[in-house]
Design an enzyme around this catalytic site. Structure first.
Site, PDB file in Angstrom:
ATOM      1  N   SER A   1       6.197   5.076  12.694  1.00 22.77           N
ATOM      2  CA  SER A   1       6.964   6.273  13.025  1.00 22.77           C
ATOM      3  C   SER A   1       6.856   6.513  14.525  1.00 22.77           C
ATOM      4  O   SER A   1       5.830   6.179  15.133  1.00 22.77           O
ATOM      5  CB  SER A   1       6.431   7.489  12.264  1.00 22.77           C
TER       6      SER A   1
ATOM      7  N   TYR B   1      -0.875  11.837  13.489  1.00 23.90           N
ATOM      8  CA  TYR B   1      -0.036  10.883  12.767  1.00 23.90           C
ATOM      9  C   TYR B   1       0.643   9.933  13.750  1.00 23.90           C
ATOM     10  O   TYR B   1       0.563   8.707  13.609  1.00 23.90           O
ATOM     11  CB  TYR B   1       1.004  11.644  11.945  1.00 23.90           C
TER      12      TYR B   1
ATOM     13  N   ILE C   1       8.901   5.696  -0.242  1.00 23.71           N
ATOM     14  CA  ILE C   1       9.358   4.446   0.368  1.00 23.71           C
ATOM     15  C   ILE C   1       8.606   3.261  -0.230  1.00 23.71           C
ATOM     16  O   ILE C   1       9.190   2.212  -0.499  1.00 23.71           O
ATOM     17  CB  ILE C   1       9.177   4.501   1.889  1.00 23.71           C
ATOM     18  N   GLY C   2       7.301   3.421  -0.440  1.00 25.07           N
ATOM     19  CA  GLY C   2       6.524   2.319  -1.007  1.00 25.07           C
ATOM     20  C   GLY C   2       7.035   1.885  -2.364  1.00 25.07           C
ATOM     21  O   GLY C   2       7.134   0.686  -2.660  1.00 25.07           O
TER      22      GLY C   2
ATOM     23  N   THR D   1       0.836  -1.195   0.000  1.00 25.85           N
ATOM     24  CA  THR D   1       0.000   0.000   0.000  1.00 25.85           C
ATOM     25  C   THR D   1       0.875   1.251   0.000  1.00 25.85           C
ATOM     26  O   THR D   1       2.036   1.219   0.388  1.00 25.85           O
ATOM     27  CB  THR D   1      -0.921   0.024   1.223  1.00 25.85           C
ATOM     28  N   GLY D   2       0.301   2.354  -0.456  1.00 27.04           N
ATOM     29  CA  GLY D   2       1.002   3.631  -0.382  1.00 27.04           C
ATOM     30  C   GLY D   2       2.123   3.795  -1.386  1.00 27.04           C
ATOM     31  O   GLY D   2       3.186   4.327  -1.058  1.00 27.04           O
TER      32      GLY D   2
END
Length: 270
Positions: A172, A181, A33-34, A25-26
């Protein structure tokens, strides 16, 4: 809200894939990064389905990258992978089921590795976070991750006595000035680590990776310099650094690593 798909430049899928299938995903930007993880797994012998959501990138300061999904899919195909690019709004609770349905249909087999690299990330703190932003962060970073892991667990069928299934989630430890987040990523950690125990009977391992500061276009010059100074190895992380660790965790050699939160950050100080 709907989940839509765009044609992949890869050939039509064969009924019985010879390569295992990873769902990532992403993967919305070529420098993200994905995308780095998708390239690494394709090079390691995986077929790759990946999701992206253009409206999110449009909201962010970097903006949407025109043609990114098609470009990434072409790169993966050139590395020998069959691909499926799936545009998906992860605030929609029905999206995970449709994503798995489409990945299996287009690639001709079940998903073996699930890599959660998506994120809602809008800076705000305790006093200025809105209820709408808080709820959206948890919908994408926590609820969608749980639903994707649940869907994976309901569908995965491994050989008895073997650890062939893989779940890897990117997290994170950022909290200050980034409350929704960080809080939603903390929930993601717990969900993923629960999967390491609750899905163990299926032959599935589940781990969380904290890649530390990786500059994919969101850092200011001052922030970049301060983070380099705080890192013993004297540089920032790259998508390739994260991808190498994810690749190992998804490999047969990584099967004994389970239920861990791993930091891949060059020793960066908190």
């Amino acid at each position: 809200m709907t989940t839509t798909a765009h044609p992949s430049p890869s050939p039509s899928p064969a009924p019985a894939p010879s390569r295992p299938i990873a769902l990532i995903t992403g993967v919305g930007r070529s420098i993200g990064i994905g995308a780095g993880i998708a390239r690494r797994l394709a090079a390691s012998g995986w077929d790759v389905a990946f999701t992206y959501w253009t409206p999110y990138d449009r909201r962010m300061e970097w903006g949407a990258e025109a043609g990114a999904a098609e470009s990434i899919a072409k790169e993966l195909a050139e590395a020998g992978a069959r691909t499926a690019a799936i545009e998906a709004d992860l605030t929609d609770p029905d999206a995970p089921t449709r994503i798995f349905d489409e990945a299996e249909q287009r690639l001709g087999g079940p998903v073996t590795a699930l890599v959660l690299s998506h994120a809602e990330s809008v800076d705000s703190g305790l006093l200025d976070t809105t209820v709408e932003a808080f709820d959206r962060h948890f919908a994408v970073n926590s609820r969608a991750s749980w639903l994707l892991i649940r869907e994976y667990g309901l569908r995965f069928r491994g050989a008895p006595g073997t650890a062939t299934g893989r779940i890897v989630a990117l997290t994170s430890d950022h909290t200050v000035g980034n409350l929704p987040y960080g809080a939603s990523k903390g929930a993601l950690d717990r969900i993923t680590l629960a999967a390491a125990h609750e899905l163990a009977h299926l032959g599935v391992t589940a781990n969380v990776v904290n890649p530390g500061p990786v500059d994919t276009g969101w850092m200011s010059d001052d922030l970049r310099e301060s983070l380099v100074r705080a890192t013993p190895l004297g540089r920032l992380g790259t998508p390739r650094d994260t991808a190498h660790l994810v690749d190992f965790l998804c490999s047969p050699e990584g099967q004994w690593v389970n239920g861990q939160l791993l930091k891949s950050n060059g020793g960066a100080a908190a």
